[in-house]
Design a protein around this motif. Structure first.
Motif, PDB file in Angstrom:
ATOM      1  N   LYS A 143       0.813  -1.220   0.000  1.00 17.40           N
ATOM      2  CA  LYS A 143       0.000   0.000   0.000  1.00 17.40           C
ATOM      3  C   LYS A 143       0.840   1.262   0.000  1.00 17.40           C
ATOM      4  N   HIS A 144       0.373   2.269  -0.709  1.00 27.10           N
ATOM      5  CA  HIS A 144       0.902   3.637  -0.610  1.00 27.10           C
ATOM      6  C   HIS A 144       2.395   3.733  -0.906  1.00 27.10           C
ATOM      7  N   LEU A 145       2.928   2.858  -1.753  1.00 24.82           N
ATOM      8  CA  LEU A 145       4.371   2.877  -1.980  1.00 24.82           C
ATOM      9  C   LEU A 145       4.820   4.132  -2.703  1.00 24.82           C
ATOM     10  N   ALA A 146       3.909   4.809  -3.395  1.00 25.33           N
ATOM     11  CA  ALA A 146       4.298   6.036  -4.103  1.00 25.33           C
ATOM     12  C   ALA A 146       4.784   7.108  -3.140  1.00 25.33           C
ATOM     13  N   GLN A 147       4.392   7.007  -1.878  1.00 30.04           N
ATOM     14  CA  GLN A 147       4.793   8.014  -0.902  1.00 30.04           C
ATOM     15  C   GLN A 147       6.108   7.664  -0.209  1.00 30.04           C
ATOM     16  N   VAL A 148       6.673   6.489  -0.506  1.00 30.45           N
ATOM     17  CA  VAL A 148       7.847   6.008   0.207  1.00 30.45           C
ATOM     18  C   VAL A 148       9.048   5.988  -0.727  1.00 30.45           C
ATOM     19  N   PRO A 149      10.158   6.616  -0.336  1.00 27.52           N
ATOM     20  CA  PRO A 149      11.326   6.710  -1.222  1.00 27.52           C
ATOM     21  C   PRO A 149      12.128   5.415  -1.259  1.00 27.52           C
ATOM     22  N   VAL A 150      11.643   4.397  -1.989  1.00 24.97           N
ATOM     23  CA  VAL A 150      12.371   3.135  -2.075  1.00 24.97           C
ATOM     24  C   VAL A 150      13.517   3.199  -3.076  1.00 24.97           C
ATOM     25  N   LEU A 151      13.609   4.252  -3.891  1.00 23.62           N
ATOM     26  CA  LEU A 151      14.757   4.599  -4.730  1.00 23.62           C
ATOM     27  C   LEU A 151      14.920   3.760  -5.986  1.00 23.62           C
ATOM     28  N   VAL A 152      14.358   2.562  -6.033  1.00 21.51           N
ATOM     29  CA  VAL A 152      14.611   1.646  -7.150  1.00 21.51           C
ATOM     30  C   VAL A 152      13.288   1.203  -7.752  1.00 21.51           C
ATOM     31  N   PRO A 153      13.108   1.298  -9.081  1.00 16.22           N
ATOM     32  CA  PRO A 153      11.874   0.800  -9.705  1.00 16.22           C
ATOM     33  C   PRO A 153      11.672  -0.683  -9.411  1.00 16.22           C
ATOM     34  N   ALA A 155      10.991  -1.960  -6.500  1.00 20.09           N
ATOM     35  CA  ALA A 155      11.341  -2.318  -5.128  1.00 20.09           C
ATOM     36  C   ALA A 155      10.112  -2.284  -4.230  1.00 20.09           C
ATOM     37  N   GLN A 156      10.211  -2.959  -3.098  1.00 19.17           N
ATOM     38  CA  GLN A 156       9.124  -3.027  -2.131  1.00 19.17           C
ATOM     39  C   GLN A 156       9.639  -2.617  -0.756  1.00 19.17           C
ATOM     40  N   VAL A 157       8.743  -2.089   0.052  1.00 18.35           N
ATOM     41  CA  VAL A 157       9.081  -1.841   1.446  1.00 18.35           C
ATOM     42  C   VAL A 157       9.054  -3.180   2.177  1.00 18.35           C
ATOM     43  N   VAL A 158      10.130  -3.499   2.871  1.00 17.65           N
ATOM     44  CA  VAL A 158      10.244  -4.774   3.556  1.00 17.65           C
ATOM     45  C   VAL A 158       9.908  -4.595   5.023  1.00 17.65           C
ATOM     46  N   HIS A 159       9.024  -5.445   5.528  1.00 17.03           N
ATOM     47  CA  HIS A 159       8.621  -5.363   6.922  1.00 17.03           C
ATOM     48  C   HIS A 159       9.637  -6.068   7.807  1.00 17.03           C
ATOM     49  N   THR A 160      10.823  -5.483   7.923  1.00 12.01           N
ATOM     50  CA  THR A 160      11.802  -5.985   8.878  1.00 12.01           C
ATOM     51  C   THR A 160      11.322  -5.670  10.292  1.00 12.01           C
ATOM     52  N   PRO A 161      11.917  -6.280  11.314  1.00 11.68           N
ATOM     53  CA  PRO A 161      11.537  -5.897  12.689  1.00 11.68           C
ATOM     54  C   PRO A 161      11.686  -4.412  12.944  1.00 11.68           C
ATOM     55  N   ALA A 162      12.711  -3.780  12.349  1.00  9.72           N
ATOM     56  CA  ALA A 162      12.908  -2.339  12.562  1.00  9.72           C
ATOM     57  C   ALA A 162      11.762  -1.540  11.956  1.00  9.72           C
ATOM     58  N   VAL A 163      11.325  -1.892  10.752  1.00  5.05           N
ATOM     59  CA  VAL A 163      10.223  -1.174  10.104  1.00  5.05           C
ATOM     60  C   VAL A 163       8.933  -1.370  10.888  1.00  5.05           C
ATOM     61  N   ARG A 164       8.673  -2.579  11.349  1.00  4.70           N
ATOM     62  CA  ARG A 164       7.463  -2.820  12.134  1.00  4.70           C
ATOM     63  C   ARG A 164       7.486  -2.027  13.435  1.00  4.70           C
ATOM     64  N   GLN A 195       8.722   7.321   6.482  1.00  4.17           N
ATOM     65  CA  GLN A 195       7.767   7.661   5.434  1.00  4.17           C
ATOM     66  C   GLN A 195       6.704   6.578   5.285  1.00  4.17           C
ATOM     67  N   TYR A 196       7.143   5.329   5.380  1.00  4.10           N
ATOM     68  CA  TYR A 196       6.193   4.227   5.285  1.00  4.10           C
ATOM     69  C   TYR A 196       5.195   4.265   6.438  1.00  4.10           C
ATOM     70  N   ALA A 197       5.704   4.467   7.665  1.00  5.47           N
ATOM     71  CA  ALA A 197       4.826   4.514   8.834  1.00  5.47           C
ATOM     72  C   ALA A 197       3.829   5.661   8.722  1.00  5.47           C
ATOM     73  N   LEU A 198       4.293   6.820   8.258  1.00  9.22           N
ATOM     74  CA  LEU A 198       3.391   7.966   8.105  1.00  9.22           C
ATOM     75  C   LEU A 198       2.327   7.698   7.051  1.00  9.22           C
ATOM     76  N   SER A 199       2.721   7.003   5.960  1.00 11.46           N
ATOM     77  CA  SER A 199       1.761   6.735   4.887  1.00 11.46           C
ATOM     78  C   SER A 199       0.684   5.761   5.312  1.00 11.46           C
ATOM     79  N   GLN A 200       0.944   4.970   6.357  1.00 13.73           N
ATOM     80  CA  GLN A 200      -0.021   3.979   6.802  1.00 13.73           C
ATOM     81  C   GLN A 200      -0.957   4.498   7.900  1.00 13.73           C
ATOM     82  N   LEU A 201      -0.750   5.730   8.358  1.00 15.79           N
ATOM     83  CA  LEU A 201      -1.654   6.276   9.369  1.00 15.79           C
ATOM     84  C   LEU A 201      -3.065   6.418   8.801  1.00 15.79           C
ATOM     85  N   PRO A 202      -4.083   6.280   9.635  1.00 14.82           N
ATOM     86  CA  PRO A 202      -5.459   6.407   9.142  1.00 14.82           C
ATOM     87  C   PRO A 202      -5.746   7.761   8.502  1.00 14.82           C
ATOM     88  N   HIS A 203      -5.039   8.810   8.949  1.00 15.47           N
ATOM     89  CA  HIS A 203      -5.270  10.153   8.408  1.00 15.47           C
ATOM     90  C   HIS A 203      -3.930  10.769   7.996  1.00 15.47           C
TER      91      HIS A 203
END
Length: 389
Positions: A143-153, A155-164, A195-203
């Motif tokens: 979800k909402h990957l357009a708002q996250v600077p993954v830098l590479v066409p 690419a996906q945001v990976v839910h590592t323990p740090a990201v969670r 950026q990923y965490a902010l993009s997943q907020l309800p608002h």
């Protein structure tokens, strides 16, 4: 109170005046601000008698039973016969947030006041799981990957323990209007995780970003805060009135993100402390940046109310292969030995370095129907970053 009120009406009231009064009479700055508001409203210049409200062990236990929901806690207290002795929802929320932050971090409740939705329950994550060799599960979010600077066409945001962990910390801060510090060495993935965490907020529309230069002065910080809060030219010229305008804007439940917080000098950090010490401030503050934790420690009064110190660490060697395979399809068929070689010589668990390598490999394999990444190709990509090995 009379002298403070006169200064405020003249546009000369500053945080240092309130701080001086608080230190003189032995109360918090929030208390003085509250007395000042009362003096403006009622004309009463004497300090009111404070009875206070203490959160007992029984109330803490009940808060745990209701999952940290302060509104539900108040309903149960009233139903148990508390009657007039039960404080208002806003008072109960403020007392619990101020007095029990350490306990709240340990229990990790999703605290939600009566005006706020529960961000953690509304995330609705749609993920694809993969299991690493160590048995640890990593997740790829769609979800909402357009708002996250993954830098590479591709690419996906990976839910590592740090990201969670960052996701939960940001949602928790947004729920209770808290201050959090996100830190770690440069390139560890703080920006992507935030950026990923902010993009997943309800608002997500309630998120505001503050861009500061190096060592900004207090007037400069006041100006960029006003811009972030969309106050525009409505900010008064007088420092005292301008600060009150900022406080009024910070009454709204939203998230203010200040990146590169390590750039802030002591006076600017003290200014932020004054704003977030105000009892009516209901905006969460995320202070992020490499070295931001050291900058905040220089101002103990601002470090004290930090709800969570969130470290984003480097990737550990045993998880790099699985994380990169989840990050981009190019790494799916690369042997673990080759990944270990790259991490030892160039990557060093630094996510930004791995993203750069992925970008070079993507450019080199562009147009190939089934690209295969071998050791020679990896050596060339590493050489572009680090020079010949």
């Amino acid at each position: 109170m009379r002298r403070l009120l006169e200064r405020q009406q003249a546009g000369e009231l500053a945080t240092r005046h309130v701080r001086a009064v608080a230190e003189t009479v032995g109360v918090s700055e929030r208390t003085v601000w509250r007395w000042l508001e009362q003096a403006k409203t009622t004309g009463q210049m004497e300090a009111p008698v404070r009875q206070g409200y203490a959160v007992s062990d029984e109330v803490w236990a009940l808060l745990g039973e209701v999952g940290g929901n302060v509104a539900e806690l108040r309903r149960r207290l009233a139903a148990a016969g508390g009657g007039d002795s039960v404080p208002s929802a806003s008072t109960l929320h403020r007392v619990i947030r101020r007095a029990g932050r350490a306990l709240m971090v340990e229990r990790e409740p999703e605290v939600a006041g009566p005006r706020r939705p529960d961000p953690l329950s509304e995330l609705g994550l749609n993920v694809v799981a993969g299991r690493g060799t160590s048995g640890q599960v990593f997740l790829r979010e769609q979800k909402h990957l357009a708002q996250v600077p993954v830098l590479v066409p591709g690419a996906q945001v990976v839910h590592t323990p740090a990201v969670r962990s960052v996701l939960r910390t940001v949602a928790h801060a947004a729920a209770v209007g808290a201050v959090v510090c996100l830190y770690g060495d440069a390139g560890q993935g703080k920006t992507v995780a935030l950026q990923y965490a902010l993009s997943q907020l309800p608002h997500p529309a309630r998120v505001r970003r503050v861009h500061v230069g190096v060592h900004p002065t207090v007037p400069e910080l006041r100006r960029v805060l006003a811009d972030a809060l969309e106050l525009g030219r409505r900010l008064p010229r007088g420092a005292g009135e301008a600060d009150l305008t900022l406080v009024n804007a910070l009454r709204q439940p939203r998230v203010l993100v200040l990146d590169e917080a390590q750039r802030l000098p002591g006076p600017a950090l003290e200014f932020l402390r004054g704003l977030w010490d105000h009892p009516d401030t209901d905006t969460a503050l995320v202070l992020a940046g490499a070295g931001s934790e050291r900058a905040l420690r220089r101002v103990p009064a601002l470090a004290s109310p930090v709800l969570t110190w969130e470290l984003v660490p480097r990737l550990i060697p045993r998880e790099v292969a699985t994380v990169m395979a989840a990050f981009h399809p190019l790494w799916e068929d690369v042997s673990e030995d080759d990944v270990a070689w790259v991490d030892e010589h160039v990557g060093h668990g630094n996510f930004r370095t791995w993203a750069k390598l992925t970008s070079h490999l993507t450019a080199e394999t562009y147009g190939k129907s089934r690209p295969v990444v071998d050791r020679r190709m990896l050596e060339r990509a590493c050489a572009r970053l680090m020079g010949p090995l």
